[in-house]
Design a protein around this motif. Structure first.
Motif, mmCIF file in Angstrom:
data_model
loop_
_atom_site.group_PDB
_atom_site.id
_atom_site.type_symbol
_atom_site.label_atom_id
_atom_site.label_comp_id
_atom_site.label_asym_id
_atom_site.label_seq_id
_atom_site.Cartn_x
_atom_site.Cartn_y
_atom_site.Cartn_z
ATOM 1 N N LEU A 176 0.707 -1.402 -0.020
ATOM 2 C CA LEU A 176 0.105 -0.164 -0.230
ATOM 3 C C LEU A 176 0.867 1.419 0.012
ATOM 4 O O LEU A 176 0.702 2.229 -0.592
ATOM 5 C CB LEU A 176 -0.811 0.037 1.253
ATOM 6 C CG LEU A 176 -2.060 -0.979 1.006
ATOM 7 C CD1 LEU A 176 -2.729 -1.172 2.588
ATOM 8 C CD2 LEU A 176 -3.017 -0.840 0.259
ATOM 9 N N ALA A 177 1.862 1.263 0.706
ATOM 10 C CA ALA A 177 3.026 2.295 0.720
ATOM 11 C C ALA A 177 3.535 2.546 -0.606
ATOM 12 O O ALA A 177 3.592 3.689 -1.218
ATOM 13 C CB ALA A 177 4.064 2.194 1.856
ATOM 14 N N GLU A 178 4.027 1.517 -1.366
ATOM 15 C CA GLU A 178 4.585 1.529 -2.601
ATOM 16 C C GLU A 178 3.450 2.076 -3.480
ATOM 17 O O GLU A 178 3.983 2.982 -4.473
ATOM 18 C CB GLU A 178 4.963 0.035 -3.050
ATOM 19 C CG GLU A 178 5.560 0.104 -4.603
ATOM 20 C CD GLU A 178 6.462 1.123 -4.826
ATOM 21 O OE1 GLU A 178 6.667 1.420 -5.931
ATOM 22 O OE2 GLU A 178 7.395 1.327 -3.723
ATOM 23 N N ALA A 179 2.385 1.660 -3.404
ATOM 24 C CA ALA A 179 1.183 2.280 -4.479
ATOM 25 C C ALA A 179 1.043 3.784 -4.007
ATOM 26 O O ALA A 179 0.754 4.450 -5.291
ATOM 27 C CB ALA A 179 0.010 1.392 -4.120
ATOM 28 N N ARG A 180 0.973 4.180 -2.995
ATOM 29 C CA ARG A 180 0.838 5.638 -2.895
ATOM 30 C C ARG A 180 2.302 6.395 -3.494
ATOM 31 O O ARG A 180 2.076 7.324 -4.103
ATOM 32 C CB ARG A 180 0.882 5.983 -1.157
ATOM 33 C CG ARG A 180 -0.370 5.521 -0.691
ATOM 34 C CD ARG A 180 -0.759 5.933 0.680
ATOM 35 N NE ARG A 180 -1.298 7.151 0.508
ATOM 36 C CZ ARG A 180 -2.063 7.920 1.542
ATOM 37 N NH1 ARG A 180 -2.020 7.498 2.613
ATOM 38 N NH2 ARG A 180 -2.558 9.162 1.367
ATOM 39 N N ARG A 181 3.482 5.860 -3.269
ATOM 40 C CA ARG A 181 4.602 6.398 -3.620
ATOM 41 C C ARG A 181 4.306 6.493 -5.183
ATOM 42 O O ARG A 181 4.949 7.525 -5.751
ATOM 43 C CB ARG A 181 5.959 5.815 -3.278
ATOM 44 C CG ARG A 181 6.027 5.966 -1.867
ATOM 45 C CD ARG A 181 7.638 5.438 -1.382
ATOM 46 N NE ARG A 181 7.550 3.913 -1.628
ATOM 47 C CZ ARG A 181 7.420 3.162 -0.574
ATOM 48 N NH1 ARG A 181 7.229 3.433 0.406
ATOM 49 N NH2 ARG A 181 7.664 1.906 -0.997
#
Length: 401
Positions: free
Chosen positions: A69-74
């Motif tokens: 999820l963090a990678e998707a936001r980045r």
């Protein structure tokens, strides 16, 4: 006396339809095989494609989900969400993704159009093979009861399955329609778990939801089949509320949920007695446990993973019950009695116990149903309970035992 003014009137314009009319059922109608559909009492979700996939590794699943999820936001996703299924075996690969597109709507139960009937199942010739045969399942129950009287363990949930083969390809969207319209207040899902394979069903049981600092779990344990006769149906519900065997089974599950949630909560509310929850085919003893989260960095999945598997789907003690399940059940549970659900980048989410479900592939269905076995269990009654639980899905496909 107040002055009364007479005014000319003209016909009032028609009131606009309520915004929820058709909003949820439109997502249900738009579902096609290969998409991801999940309806809960809080929302209806329809997802397509895969933007990110949660990898399989030895790292805790909740941490892998948080990283994806963090990678998707980045990478520019404004509001990523993971959706999918988690198997019963914690070491087996999950089927969780951040979809390419995601549409969200209100709950199905809030949409008046969900009350419209679905089309009946198309005529089909079903070949049904029980695995194991009912008498073999009954012997497994008797063996487990004998071992409990000897003090080996307190409870085990034993499942059986039905393998259905149709003379034509499966119509998964039509099955989903019938499941959703039959129990719109529950948790209805259709999720791909492998190429050409889908998991679909209608579960009544919430394992854990997190909304901000509010946690909710709704364990179910202790059940009885519904009756088409109203008086008999009421009698069965009342008897369930007074059943010492079912109340004990339920109390064991609620205590386990309480103990698992307590470390995460600054306060926790556990009702003293269960209430009744009904589906189209079953009555269940139900307790809603609520708590206030202590730390905002703890996600719904992290807590759900600490709860899973509860004694409602595995047994007690957990490690011994898992071993008895492996020794007794002649199949791999796969995603049955695992979890399905969603989670967003804030840690909010809903995770549901995967019951009343089937795995679909080409013209084949594999149905699962389990019963909680305690020392007071009787093989014939537990076999009949699993047969009643199969009815949710058998009715959706137009098959019968």
């Amino acid at each position: 006396m107040p002055t009364v003014h007479q005014v000319a009137t003209s016909p009032a314009p028609a009131a606009p339809a309520h915004p929820s009319v058709g909003a949820a059922t439109a997502l249900l109608d738009a579902y096609g095989t290969g998409a991801r559909f999940l309806a809960t009492p809080s929302r209806t979700l329809l997802a397509h494609g895969v933007r990110h996939e949660v990898p399989h590794s030895a790292e805790p699943l909740s941490e892998r989900v948080a990283e994806v999820l963090a990678e998707a936001r980045r990478s520019g996703h404004p509001w990523p969400m993971v959706i999918g299924a988690i198997p019963f075996d914690p070491d087996a690969p999950a089927a969780l993704v951040v979809p390419e597109t995601l549409r969200s709507g209100p709950p199905l139960a809030s949409d008046p159009l969900i009350g419209l009937p679905s089309a009946g199942p198309a005529p089909a010739d079903w070949s049904i093979t029980p695995v194991p045969e009912p008498d073999v399942y009954g012997k497994g129950v008797a063996s487990a009861v004998d071992r409990m009287w000897k003090g080996e363990f307190n409870k085990v949930v034993l499942a059986r399955s039905l393998e259905l083969v149709s003379d034509r390809p499966l119509d998964i969207p039509a099955m989903l329609q019938r499941l959703a319209r039959r129990d719109p207040s529950g948790y209805t899902f259709a999720l791909p778990t492998a190429p050409g394979r889908d998991l679909l069903g209608a579960s009544p049981e919430l394992l854990l939801s997190r909304r901000g600092d509010r946690l909710t779990s709704n364990p179910l344990a202790g059940s009885t089949p519904r009756s088409a006769d109203l008086a008999e149906d009421v009698r069965r519900a009342a008897a369930l509320l007074q059943s010492a065997k079912d109340l004990h089974e339920h109390a064991v599950v609620v205590d386990a949920v309480h103990q698992a949630m307590a470390p995460y909560c600054s306060s926790l509310e556990v009702p003293e007695r269960p209430t009744l929850l009904r589906t189209a085919t079953m009555w269940h003893l139900s307790t809603t446990v609520t708590g206030v989260l202590t730390r905002p960095d703890v996600s719904a999945l992290e807590i759900a993973s600490s709860l899973h598997p509860t004694p409602a789907v595995c047994g007690s003690p957990t490690d011994v019950a898992r071993r008895v399940i492996r020794e007794t059940e002649p199949f791999d549970r796969g995603f049955f009695t695992g979890m399905i659900g969603w989670e967003d980048a804030t840690g909010d989410g809903e995770w549901v116990v995967t019951i009343r479900c089937a795995e679909a592939e080409e013209n084949r269905l594999r149905l699962y149903a389990g019963a909680g076995i305690v020392s007071a269990s009787e093989p014939e009654a537990e076999t009949a309970e699993t047969a009643a639980k199969f009815r949710t899905f058998l009715q959706a496909v137009g098959a019968r035992l």
